[in-house]
Design an enzyme around this catalytic site. Structure first.
Site, PDB file in Angstrom:
ATOM      1  N   THR A 157       0.816  -1.212   0.000  1.00 12.15           N
ATOM      2  CA  THR A 157       0.000   0.000   0.000  1.00 12.15           C
ATOM      3  C   THR A 157       0.855   1.270   0.000  1.00 12.15           C
ATOM      4  O   THR A 157       1.880   1.349   0.675  1.00 12.15           O
ATOM      5  CB  THR A 157      -0.915   0.002   1.232  1.00 12.15           C
ATOM      6  OG1 THR A 157      -1.801  -1.109   1.150  1.00 12.15           O
ATOM      7  CG2 THR A 157      -1.718   1.284   1.332  1.00 12.15           C
ATOM      8  N   GLY A 196       2.709  -3.048   8.475  1.00 14.43           N
ATOM      9  CA  GLY A 196       2.920  -3.628   9.792  1.00 14.43           C
ATOM     10  C   GLY A 196       4.351  -4.087   9.986  1.00 14.43           C
ATOM     11  O   GLY A 196       4.958  -4.674   9.087  1.00 14.43           O
ATOM     12  N   GLU A 448      -6.042  -6.498   4.117  1.00 11.40           N
ATOM     13  CA  GLU A 448      -6.101  -7.690   3.249  1.00 11.40           C
ATOM     14  C   GLU A 448      -7.152  -7.531   2.145  1.00 11.40           C
ATOM     15  O   GLU A 448      -7.701  -8.505   1.656  1.00 11.40           O
ATOM     16  CB  GLU A 448      -6.393  -8.956   4.068  1.00 11.40           C
ATOM     17  CG  GLU A 448      -5.395  -9.247   5.163  1.00 11.40           C
ATOM     18  CD  GLU A 448      -3.989  -9.492   4.654  1.00 11.40           C
ATOM     19  OE1 GLU A 448      -3.820  -9.676   3.443  1.00 11.40           O
ATOM     20  OE2 GLU A 448      -3.050  -9.476   5.482  1.00 11.40           O
TER      21      GLU A 448
END
Length: 696
Positions: A157, A196, A448
Site C-alpha cells: 500500500t 505492519g 487484506e
C-alpha cells in the site's frame, strides 16, 4: 464411533448450569463439529503455554502506545521460541504445513491480536510469498526467517494507492552496469504506508514496485529489501522510515511508512519464480500478460484473507459467548413483583442475539472450508501433475474468498456491536472486552483487501459465469458453487406458494430461495451493465454504475449461500452424531432465514413472491427458531467458546459468576478507592461540610 472428548476440560459449576442442563446434546461433541480434533489440541497447547508465560500476563492498566509496541515485540520474540509445530510438521505436505502454521496463528490471534498481526506479516505471509514467488536463491532468507534472525514487513500500500495495486508508483529501475535495482519513491503520495512491523521493528521488507528496464515498465514485482541493520535497528542510508502514529486499535503493531532515495539492492533480490531479469538486462517471464503477472504476484494475499475470515469468525464466537452467558444470568423485570427473568427469556433479546450465534457457527465452518480449498489449490499448483481445470478452480476459490472475507468481517462487526449493547452499561467496561474485539475487527474490514472492492471481484466472476451460460450453456464452477445457473430458465420460474411457517423452516426452502436470488441478481446486474455499455461504450462505467443494489448485493447473497452450502455439507457428514443434527439444523435455518429477511425486497421485486405471506412466514420462522434455540443456546456457545483465558471478559466467564467478577473488577482496579493525586486542584475551600456531627 463416538469422538474422544476427554481432552476437553469440563466447565465449572455455577449459575449457568440451569440452562446447560436443558441442552439436548453434548456440548463437547458439538465442539468437534466446529473444530478439527488435532487442530483444537494444537490451539489448546498454545493457549496453555501462553497462560503460564509471565510475558503474556495482561497488564493491570492501560499502556501507552510506545509501551504497547514494546510489549508486543517482546511477546512475538518469545512466541517464536516455542515449538508448537508437531514433530512431523517440517516433513508435512505444503497443505498440512500451512494448515499447522495458520492454526498456531489463529490461536495467537484469539488472545493477542497485535502479536498475531506482527507474526502473520513478519513471518508467515513473508515466508509464503518467498516460497511461492521466489526460487532457490531466496532459500537462505527463508532459513534466516525460521531461525528468528530476521523480521519482515510486506510493503504494498502507498499513501495515495491501496486497492488499485497496478498503479502503485514506487519504482525499481535495473542498472545492468552494477547488476542492481535502484528503488525510488517519486513523491510522498508514493510512500509505502500502513506497513505492519515497518515502523520500528522489521529488518527486511517485501517491497512491491514497478520494474523498469530503461524506459520500459514491466509492471508490479516483489523485491526483498533490507531496511535496518539487524545489529543496531538503524535504517540504512537512502531510506526514510518511521511509524505512522497512534491508531484506533492494534497499537502493539508498529505500522510504518517508508520512502526510498536511489536505494540499491542486488538483482537477486527480485522474486523470480514468475519473471526475472538477466544480468545483461533482458526481461524473462513465464507469463506474457502484465496483468496476469500482477494477479499471480498478489495471489498470495489470499492466505491473509482466509486467515482474516477465520479470526473474525472466532472473534464473533467470543462476542456471542460473552453476551449469551451474561444474558442467562442477568435478571430484569418479570410477570410479577417478586419475580425477575433472565434477559435471555425475552423475545426481543433472543431476536437480537441468537442470529449472531447462528452466524458464528456457520461462518466458523465456512472459513474452515475456505482455508481447505485455498490450501488444496496451493498444493496442486506446486505439483508436477497437470490439472485440467486448475485455473478455473483458482478463480472460483478467489471468488469465494473475495465474498467470504467481507461477509465474515461485516457479520463480526455488527455482531460485536449488538452483543455490546445487549450487555448494557456493563458491556461498556473495558474488562468486558467488547472494545478490543470491536477495534480489532474494525481494522480487518479494511486490511487484506477493502471489503467493498473485494466483492466486485466476486460479482465479476459470477457475471463471467452468466455470460458463459448465455453463450455456451456451461458454467466453469469446479467447486459447484454456482453450477445451478445452468438451470436458470427453470429457477426463475420458481414461485413461493407456502402457507405455513413450516414451509420456510427447512433447508430446501432456503436453498431454493438463494438459487433464485443469485440467478435473478446476476441477470439484472448483467442486463444493467449491458445497457450501460451500449450507452457509454465504457466497461469501467458499466461496472461502476451497476454496483449499488445489484452487483454488491449479488456478491453478498452468493457469500451467504456458499457459507450455508459448506455448512450443510459439514453437518451431514457421517462423523456427526444423530443427537447433534437437530441443533445444527436449527442453527443453519436461523442463519438462512435471518439473512433472507434482509433480502425480501428482491424476492418481491423479482416476482418470487406476490403477497405478504412470504415476509410474514420468514419473520415468524425466525421467532419460532429463536424460541426453540433458547434451551440450547448456552451449550452452543460453550461449544464455540475458547477457554476463559482467551475470552478475557468479566462478563463471559464459564462459571457464570457474573456479579462476583464485576465486584472484583470494581474493587481491584488500580486506584479504585484511593484519593486522586490531583485532589487539591479541584477542592473547594468554602464548601459546606454536610456530614451530620454528634453533639456529644
Amino acid at each position: 464411533m463416538s469422538a474422544d472428548t476427554s481432552f476437553i476440560e469440563d466447565l465449572p459449576a455455577g449459575p449457568l448450569d440451569a440452562y446447560r442442563k436443558k441442552a439436548k446434546f453434548d456440548w463437547k461433541k458439538l465442539k468437534l463439529v466446529f473444530e478439527d480434533v488435532n487442530l483444537l489440541k494444537m490451539k489448546l497447547k498454545v493457549w496453555n503455554a501462553l497462560e503460564k508465560d509471565s510475558i503474556f500476563q495482561r497488564p493491570e492498566k492501560e499502556l501507552l502506545t510506545k509501551e504497547q509496541k514494546r510489549i508486543a515485540a517482546l511477546q512475538l520474540q518469545q512466541f517464536r521460541k516455542y515449538k508448537f509445530m508437531p514433530t512431523n510438521g517440517q516433513k508435512a505436505s505444503i497443505k498440512d504445513r500451512a494448515r499447522y502454521l495458520m492454526t498456531i496463528n489463529e490461536a495467537l490471534a484469539a488472545a493477542y491480536p497485535d502479536v498475531s498481526v506482527k507474526q502473520a506479516l513478519g513471518v508467515f505471509l513473508f515466508q509464503n510469498t518467498l516460497a511461492t514467488l521466489g526460487t532457490e536463491r531466496h532459500q537462505h532468507i527463508i532459513e534466516a526467517l525460521w531461525n528468528r534472525q530476521i523480521l519482515s514487513a510486506l510493503a504494498l500500500t502507498e499513501v495515495a494507492h491501496g486497492s488499485d495495486a497496478k498503479n502503485m508508483r514506487t519504482t525499481a529501475v535495473y542498472d545492468k552496469e552494477t547488476q542492481e535495482f535502484i528503488i525510488n519513491t517519486p513523491d510522498f503520495k508514493a510512500a509505502k504506508c500502513w506497513v505492519g512491523n515497518l515502523g520500528k521493528t522489521c529488518t527486511v521488507a517485501l517491497v512491491f514496485a514497478q520494474l523498469y528496464i530503461g524506459d520500459q515498465c514491466y509492471g508490479l514485482h516483489a523485491f526483498v529489501v533490507p531496511i535496518r541493520n539487524p545489529k543496531t535497528l538503524l535504517p540504512y542510508p537512502g531510506i526514510i522510515v518511521g511509524d505512522i502514529g497512534e491508531k484506533i486499535g492494534l497499537n502493539g503493531v508498529d505500522n510504518g511508512f517508508i520512502m526510498f532515495q536511489n536505494y540499491k539492492i542486488p538483482r537477486e533480490n527480485l522474486l523470480n519464480k514468475i519473471s526475472d531479469v538477466t544480468p545483461e538486462g533482458e526481461y524473462e517471464s513465464r507469463i506474457s500478460d502484465p496483468t496476469k503477472i500482477l494477479g499471480a504476484t498478489l495471489e498470495n494475499l489470499l492466505a491473509g484473507r482466509v486467515g482474516t475470515m477465520q479470526e473474525s469468525a472466532n472473534n464473533l464466537a467470543c462476542a456471542v459467548t460473552i453476551a449469551i452467558r451474561y444474558a442467562a444470568v442477568r435478571t430484569q423485570f418479570g410477570p410479577s413483583n417478586n419475580e425477575e427473568l433472565p434477559i435471555i427469556e425475552y423475545q426481543l433479546h433472543q431476536w437480537r442475539l441468537f442470529p449472531y450465534v447462528a452466524a458464528a457457527s456457520i461462518l466458523k465452518i465456512f472459513s474452515t472450508a475456505a482455508i481447505r480449498h485455498y490450501l488444496n489449490v496451493i498444493e496442486i499448483s506446486h505439483t508436477e501433475t497437470t490439472v485440467d481445470n486448475l485455473n478455473d478452480m483458482i478463480s472460483e476459490v478467489h471468488a469465494i474468498i473475495s465474498a467470504g472475507k467481507p461477509l465474515t468481517t461485516w457479520a463480526c462487526r455488527d455482531g460485536i456491536q449488538e452483543c455490546r449493547e445487549c450487555c448494557g452499561g456493563h458491556g461498556y467496561l473495558k474488562a468486558a472486552r467488547f472494545g478490543e474485539l470491536r477495534d480489532t475487527i474494525d481494522a480487518r474490514i479494511t486490511y487484506e483487501g477493502d471489503n467493498n472492492v473485494l466483492v466486485q471481484q466476486t460479482s465479476n466472476w459470477l457475471l463471467r459465469q452468466w455470460h458463459s451460460v448465455l453463450e455456451e450453456g456451461q458454467v466453469c464452477s469446479p467447486l459447484s458453487t454456482c453450477s445451478f445457473l445452468k438451470d436458470h430458465l427453470v429457477i426463475l420460474k420458481f414461485k413461493f406458494n407456502g402457507s405455513t411457517v413450516q414451509d420456510v423452516k427447512n433447508i430446501n426452502f432456503i436453498t431454493r430461495c438463494y438459487q433464485w436470488l443469485i440467478t435473478y441478481l446476476v441477470k439484472i446486474t448483467h442486463d444493467k451493465q449491458t445497457a450501460l455499455l451500449e450507452h457509454s461504450k465504457c466497461k469501467f462505467t458499466a461496472r461502476n454504475d451497476s454496483q449499488v443494489y445489484k452487483a454488491a448485493i449479488l456478491s453478498r447473497v452468493y457469500g451467504e449461500f456458499v457459507a450455508l452450502k459448506y455448512y450443510w455439507k459439514r453437518i451431514n457428514r457421517n462423523d456427526v452424531e444423530i443427537s447433534l443434527r437437530p441443533i445444527l439444523e436449527t442453527l443453519g435455518i436461523l442463519y438462512g432465514l435471518s439473512c433472507l429477511d434482509k433480502h425480501l425486497v428482491y424476492l418481491y421485486q423479482g416476482g418470487f413472491a406476490n403477497n405478504h405471506s412470504l415476509s410474514e412466514l420468514v419473520k415468524n420462522g425466525i421467532l419460532d427458531v429463536c424460541s426453540l434455540l433458547k434451551s440450547d443456546v448456552v451449550a452452543v456457545v460453550d461449544a464455540l467458546a475458547p477457554p476463559d483465558f482467551v475470552i478475557n471478559s468479566i462478563l463471559g466467564k464459564a462459571d457464570g459468576k457474573l456479579y462476583e467478577h464485576i465486584q472484583a473488577e470494581f474493587f481491584n482496579n488500580p486506584g479504585a478507592m484511593s484519593r486522586p493525586s490531583w485532589w487539591r486542584e479541584i477542592k473547594v475551600d468554602n464548601a459546606p461540610e454536610l456530614k451530620i456531627r454528634s453533639k456529644l
